[in-house]
Design a protein around this motif. Structure first.
Motif, short mmCIF file in Angstrom:
data_model
loop_
_atom_site.label_atom_id
_atom_site.label_comp_id
_atom_site.label_asym_id
_atom_site.label_seq_id
_atom_site.Cartn_x
_atom_site.Cartn_y
_atom_site.Cartn_z
N GLU A 212 0.83 -1.21 0.00
CA GLU A 212 0.00 0.00 0.00
C GLU A 212 0.86 1.25 0.00
O GLU A 212 0.62 2.20 -0.76
CB GLU A 212 -0.90 -0.02 1.24
CG GLU A 212 -1.76 1.23 1.39
CD GLU A 212 -2.55 1.24 2.68
OE1 GLU A 212 -3.18 2.26 2.98
OE2 GLU A 212 -2.52 0.22 3.42
N ALA A 213 1.91 1.24 0.83
CA ALA A 213 2.74 2.42 0.95
C ALA A 213 3.54 2.70 -0.32
O ALA A 213 3.81 3.86 -0.65
CB ALA A 213 3.70 2.26 2.13
N TRP A 218 8.28 3.53 -7.76
CA TRP A 218 9.18 2.70 -8.57
C TRP A 218 9.32 1.29 -8.00
O TRP A 218 9.64 0.36 -8.74
CB TRP A 218 10.55 3.37 -8.66
CG TRP A 218 10.61 4.46 -9.69
CD1 TRP A 218 9.54 5.07 -10.29
CD2 TRP A 218 11.78 5.06 -10.24
NE1 TRP A 218 9.96 6.01 -11.18
CE2 TRP A 218 11.34 6.03 -11.18
CE3 TRP A 218 13.13 4.89 -10.04
CZ2 TRP A 218 12.24 6.82 -11.90
CZ3 TRP A 218 14.02 5.67 -10.77
CH2 TRP A 218 13.59 6.62 -11.69
N ALA A 219 9.12 1.11 -6.71
CA ALA A 219 9.24 -0.22 -6.11
C ALA A 219 7.99 -1.06 -6.27
O ALA A 219 7.99 -2.25 -5.97
CB ALA A 219 9.59 -0.10 -4.63
N ASP A 220 6.91 -0.44 -6.74
CA ASP A 220 5.66 -1.18 -6.92
C ASP A 220 5.83 -2.21 -8.04
O ASP A 220 6.51 -1.95 -9.04
CB ASP A 220 4.54 -0.20 -7.29
CG ASP A 220 3.17 -0.83 -7.21
OD1 ASP A 220 3.05 -1.97 -6.70
OD2 ASP A 220 2.20 -0.18 -7.64
N SER A 221 5.25 -3.39 -7.85
CA SER A 221 5.35 -4.43 -8.87
C SER A 221 4.40 -5.56 -8.54
O SER A 221 3.90 -5.67 -7.41
CB SER A 221 6.77 -4.99 -8.96
OG SER A 221 7.09 -5.72 -7.77
N THR A 222 4.16 -6.41 -9.52
CA THR A 222 3.37 -7.62 -9.29
C THR A 222 4.04 -8.48 -8.22
O THR A 222 3.36 -9.06 -7.36
CB THR A 222 3.23 -8.42 -10.59
OG1 THR A 222 2.53 -7.62 -11.55
CG2 THR A 222 2.45 -9.71 -10.37
N LEU A 223 5.36 -8.57 -8.26
CA LEU A 223 6.06 -9.38 -7.27
C LEU A 223 5.90 -8.82 -5.86
O LEU A 223 5.70 -9.57 -4.90
CB LEU A 223 7.55 -9.46 -7.63
CG LEU A 223 7.88 -10.27 -8.89
CD1 LEU A 223 9.35 -10.13 -9.25
CD2 LEU A 223 7.53 -11.74 -8.70
N LEU A 224 5.96 -7.51 -5.71
CA LEU A 224 5.76 -6.89 -4.39
C LEU A 224 4.37 -7.23 -3.87
O LEU A 224 4.21 -7.64 -2.71
CB LEU A 224 5.93 -5.38 -4.49
CG LEU A 224 5.80 -4.62 -3.17
CD1 LEU A 224 7.07 -4.78 -2.33
CD2 LEU A 224 5.51 -3.13 -3.42
#
Length: 301
Positions: A212-213, A218-224
């Motif tokens: 959510e944060a 840039w760190a957002d991803s399907t893996l995250l």
């Protein structure tokens, strides 16, 4: 899309959903698995169970594979009662003319197996997939293919049953090399996510809120979004075993050595996976990186 009679070896976590998509698309599918129960589970969906891989080769023009490793691929294709068992009764020549291998195996092994098949008049497409169990269930897998142009074009309508994209990367072996690039990125990213979750926990913040944060950044991803819940919650169904990542990263390391490619990040991930195996975590879920790091927390500083 024209429907065909197909063979499929390996209805596991990935193969099972893929077979169901083929059946929904109208294809007739014969299924074989080393554990018969996994094949029989698809009978209610319309699949027919074959007693041996050879039976698939006798009844289908195209046979698809989704098995554990290179040894399994070789056994299924060239072993006793295999698709191309050279000791089988030659009075019954295989109808099969094309093998599509969705397994993830070394590129050089793929080229060697393809050459053996070609000597017997059978074409080979290496077509490893990305997207995980969720992608297989949704029918949105990404397929990276290696093989003769005409072969890849001929199976594209079949693969469309469970893939949103099929990219022809080049000659036989190119698909497997592309999958290694994929796995280098995936395993390094999942390891980094585990480090971030561990850092968040040790700093006293709620690691479960990281997706959510970081959403939209840039760190957002399907893996995250996939792995933070798996690293912070209990009771979720597994989506694969950590030993699969280890197999793939070992193959990445071998390819890096063969090509003289520096890959220091993958080398570190490889050692982390070996440590996990030594800790008895080979069968842990793919999110098991966090278990390695959590154990390290309790070790003397």
């Amino acid at each position: 899309m024209d429907t065909q009679e197909l063979g499929f070896c390996g209805p596991g976590l990935m193969g099972g959903p893929m077979i169901r998509h083929l059946l929904r698309a109208g294809h007739a599918v014969r299924v074989w698995n080393r554990t018969p129960e996994k094949a029989e589970a698809l009978v209610p969906d319309g699949a027919r169970v074959a007693a041996t891989p050879r039976e698939l080769a006798l009844n289908a023009d195209v046979v698809l594979l989704c098995v554990a490793d290179a040894a399994a691929v070789e056994a299924v294709v060239f072993g006793a009662n295999g698709l191309l068992d050279e000791h089988a009764d030659q009075a019954s020549r295989p109808r099969m003319r094309l093998i599509v291998d969705h397994s993830s195996i070394p590129p050089d092994v793929t080229r060697a197996l393809a050459a053996r098949a070609a000597a017997l008049g059978v074409g080979w497409i290496d077509a490893p997939v990305s997207g995980g169990v969720g992608g297989a269930q949704a029918g949105t897998l990404a397929i990276m293919a290696g093989g003769v142009d005409a072969h890849v074009e001929s199976v594209a309508p079949i693969l469309a049953a469970y893939a949103s994209r099929v990219t022809h990367m080049g000659a036989v072996g190119a698909g497997q090399t592309t999958k290694l690039c994929n796995q280098a990125i995936v395993t390094a990213t999942v390891a980094a996510i585990a480090e971030a979750v561990s850092l968040a926990r040790r700093s006293g913040i709620d690691a479960a809120k990281l997706p959510e944060a970081l959403a939209g950044g840039w760190a957002d991803s399907t893996l995250l979004r996939t792995f933070v819940p798996r690293m912070t919650q209990d009771g979720l169904d597994p989506i694969g075993a950590l030993k699969t990542f280890q197999k793939d990263v070992d193959t990445v390391a071998a390819a890096a050595q063969q090509t003289g490619t520096p890959m220091p990040v993958s080398g570190t991930v490889q050692q982390l996976l070996r440590l996990g195996a030594a800790m008895g975590l080979a069968q842990a879920d793919l999110s098991g990186f966090i278990d390695v790091l959590q154990t390290a927390r309790s070790m003397p500083q």
